[in-house]
Design an enzyme around this catalytic site. Structure first.
Site, mmCIF file in Angstrom:
data_model
loop_
_atom_site.group_PDB
_atom_site.id
_atom_site.type_symbol
_atom_site.label_atom_id
_atom_site.label_comp_id
_atom_site.label_asym_id
_atom_site.label_seq_id
_atom_site.Cartn_x
_atom_site.Cartn_y
_atom_site.Cartn_z
ATOM 1 N N ASP A 30 0.744 -1.133 -0.038
ATOM 2 C CA ASP A 30 0.101 0.085 0.022
ATOM 3 C C ASP A 30 0.916 1.195 -0.005
ATOM 4 O O ASP A 30 2.240 1.107 -0.183
ATOM 5 C CB ASP A 30 -0.919 -0.036 1.102
ATOM 6 C CG ASP A 30 -0.260 0.163 2.420
ATOM 7 O OD1 ASP A 30 -1.116 0.096 3.635
ATOM 8 O OD2 ASP A 30 0.948 0.233 2.575
ATOM 9 N N CYS A 76 3.081 -3.113 4.048
ATOM 10 C CA CYS A 76 2.361 -2.073 4.437
ATOM 11 C C CYS A 76 2.999 -1.454 5.669
ATOM 12 O O CYS A 76 4.141 -1.732 5.813
ATOM 13 C CB CYS A 76 0.955 -2.542 4.798
ATOM 14 S SG CYS A 76 0.676 -3.886 6.304
ATOM 15 N N THR A 120 2.550 -1.996 9.183
ATOM 16 C CA THR A 120 3.266 -2.992 10.170
ATOM 17 C C THR A 120 3.281 -4.051 9.535
ATOM 18 O O THR A 120 4.048 -5.155 10.217
ATOM 19 C CB THR A 120 2.090 -3.069 11.106
ATOM 20 O OG1 THR A 120 0.877 -3.278 10.604
ATOM 21 C CG2 THR A 120 1.865 -1.772 12.288
ATOM 22 N N HIS A 138 8.682 -24.012 9.580
ATOM 23 C CA HIS A 138 7.760 -24.965 10.104
ATOM 24 C C HIS A 138 6.240 -24.624 9.605
ATOM 25 O O HIS A 138 5.509 -25.579 9.626
ATOM 26 C CB HIS A 138 7.683 -24.240 11.579
ATOM 27 C CG HIS A 138 8.966 -24.934 12.348
ATOM 28 N ND1 HIS A 138 9.072 -24.366 13.734
ATOM 29 C CD2 HIS A 138 10.089 -25.270 12.228
ATOM 30 C CE1 HIS A 138 10.055 -25.007 14.207
ATOM 31 N NE2 HIS A 138 10.708 -25.619 13.129
ATOM 32 N N HIS A 145 5.624 -31.039 10.561
ATOM 33 C CA HIS A 145 5.097 -29.820 10.316
ATOM 34 C C HIS A 145 4.006 -30.165 9.246
ATOM 35 O O HIS A 145 3.208 -29.087 8.787
ATOM 36 C CB HIS A 145 6.124 -28.778 9.734
ATOM 37 C CG HIS A 145 6.990 -28.567 11.047
ATOM 38 N ND1 HIS A 145 6.658 -27.931 12.210
ATOM 39 C CD2 HIS A 145 8.298 -28.873 11.157
ATOM 40 C CE1 HIS A 145 7.768 -27.908 13.063
ATOM 41 N NE2 HIS A 145 8.711 -28.299 12.497
#
Ligand SMILES: O=P(O)(O)OC[C@H]1O[C@H](OP(=O)(O)OP(=O)(O)O)[C@H](O)[C@@H]1O
Ligand SMILES: O=c1cc[nH]c(=O)[nH]1
Length: 365
Positions: A8, A67, A69, A100, A135
């Site tokens: 963004d 973005c 965060t 994982h 996993h």
């Protein structure tokens, strides 16, 4: 390796640096999904969903989303079936998200990590393989849950369901194209409506019947006779009606005549005729366009005033503004769309949209 990258406005600068960092490396093909400037605010959701869908469809090996965060991108991308997005803030987390969790989308927070850390994360993430082993079982459980919930959520009230089926999306592009002739436009609108109703009616109740095949008598399924009604909003809703009736020919048909005053954008009612037993029926309200939401919200009110209770709104393209208006006034109604577009322009038209649906279906202009 093909990598799709998007951001963004907040992540734009860092995205450009990541592209520069990766460009020219042997074996890497980096495709930029925008946004193209830090100056114009945009919604991380639009970019995250586009990149997420493409990764999930196998158009690329992985995605990188940036973005402020990394969280909005992570949350939005993870809504796409088949996307496993991980917001990473150092190279250790980046390595574990691959080893994982088998993450196929990396998200980064341009406002919470510095540039050298971001490049370390990207390099580590791209270079690390899935460990497999125990996993696999865990990631498979996530996939299984995802599939099992995909349909169930349609039955809850007040949902917006976007049909991202490839046939629907392909046909939607045809009707968006301004050069598509009227005949093709009309036929394609009906086809999309059929495909959507096929999905929406997935949970119709069935009953067992006896059938005699040319070989033997057997038990087979038939629709249990749930009462349905289709209500196109005139005019443009008529374009969807044929496609829906092809699949559920015994549904009763009501009509609601509304047009949008071009100055005020307010709906003006000119006709309403519904089946007499509308209160007993599951109702599919049809209108290709949900723009300001005025017409659909008004049509739902008209149906409710006459006793209608279980109403689903089926649209081809909706603007977020229209979805909010309908859900504010009618939180019980599910909205099914082929696309949730970006916004409305100053004339109340959906962007990118397809123009005036009624004019394009009927060749008037
Ligand atoms: O969400 P809104 O802002 O109310 O806009 C959507 C309405 O606009 C179009 O109809 P229009 O008024 O052009 O009439 P028509 O179908 O007769 O062409 C469309 O078919 C919807 O009914
Ligand atoms: O984009 C729009 C908005 C309202 N009605 C249409 O037909 N198209």
């Amino acid at each position: 390796m093909k990598i799709l990258i998007g951001s963004d406005h907040a992540g734009y600068e860092l995205k450009q640096k990541v592209i520069a960092h990766l460009t020219g490396r042997e074996g890497l093909d980096v495709q930029d999904f925008g946004t193209d400037t830090a100056e114009v605010s945009c919604d991380y959701t639009d970019i995250a969903l586009q990149v997420g869908r493409s990764v999930a469809h196998g158009d690329a090996d992985c995605g990188i989303l940036v973005c402020g965060t990394g969280l909005g991108m992570e949350i939005a991308a993870n809504k796409v079936s088949g996307v496993y997005a991980a917001d990473c803030w150092n190279k250790e987390v980046a390595a574990l998200s691959r080893r994982h969790n088998n993450a196929n989308v990396l998200t980064l927070g341009a406002r919470v990590i510095d540039e050298p850390t971001a490049m370390e994360i990207v390099d580590t993430w791209l270079a690390t393989e899935f460990d497999g082993g125990r996993h696999v079982r865990r990631t498979q459980k996530i996939c299984a849950y995802e599939r099992s919930t995909n349909r169930a959520f349609m039955n809850d009230a007040g949902q917006v369901v976007v049909f991202d089926h490839p046939l629907v999306q392909h046909k939607l592009s045809i009707i968006r194209d301004k050069n598509t002739p009227v005949k093709t436009f009309r036929e394609t609108v009906a086809e999309i409506a059929s495909l959507m109703v096929y999905e929406i009616t997935r949970d119709l109740p069935l009953k067992m019947i006896d059938v005699e095949t040319p070989i033997t008598r057997t038990k087979a399924y038939a629709l249990a006779g749930k009462k349905l009604a289709i209500v196109p909003i005139l005019r443009a809703g008529l374009g969807m009606m044929e496609g829906v009736l092809n699949l559920i020919p015994n549904a009763k048909v009501g009509h609601i005549g509304l047009y949008r005053n071009p100055e005020t954008l307010q709906p003006v009612e000119y006709y309403c005729k519904l089946p007499g037993d509308i209160e007993e029926r599951d109702i599919f309200l049809l209108d290709p366009m949900l723009a300001t939401g005025g017409s659909s919200a008004e049509a739902i009110s008209l149906i409710k005033k006459r006793g209608g209770k279980k109403i689903s709104l089926v649209c081809l393209i909706a603007a977020p503004e229209g979805v909010s208006v309908v859900h504010e006034q009618h939180p019980d109604v599910n909205i099914f769309v082929a696309s949730l577009d970006s916004h409305l322009n100053e004339h109340g038209y959906i962007v990118p949209g397809l123009g005036d649906a009624g004019d394009r279906i009927f060749g008037t202009r």
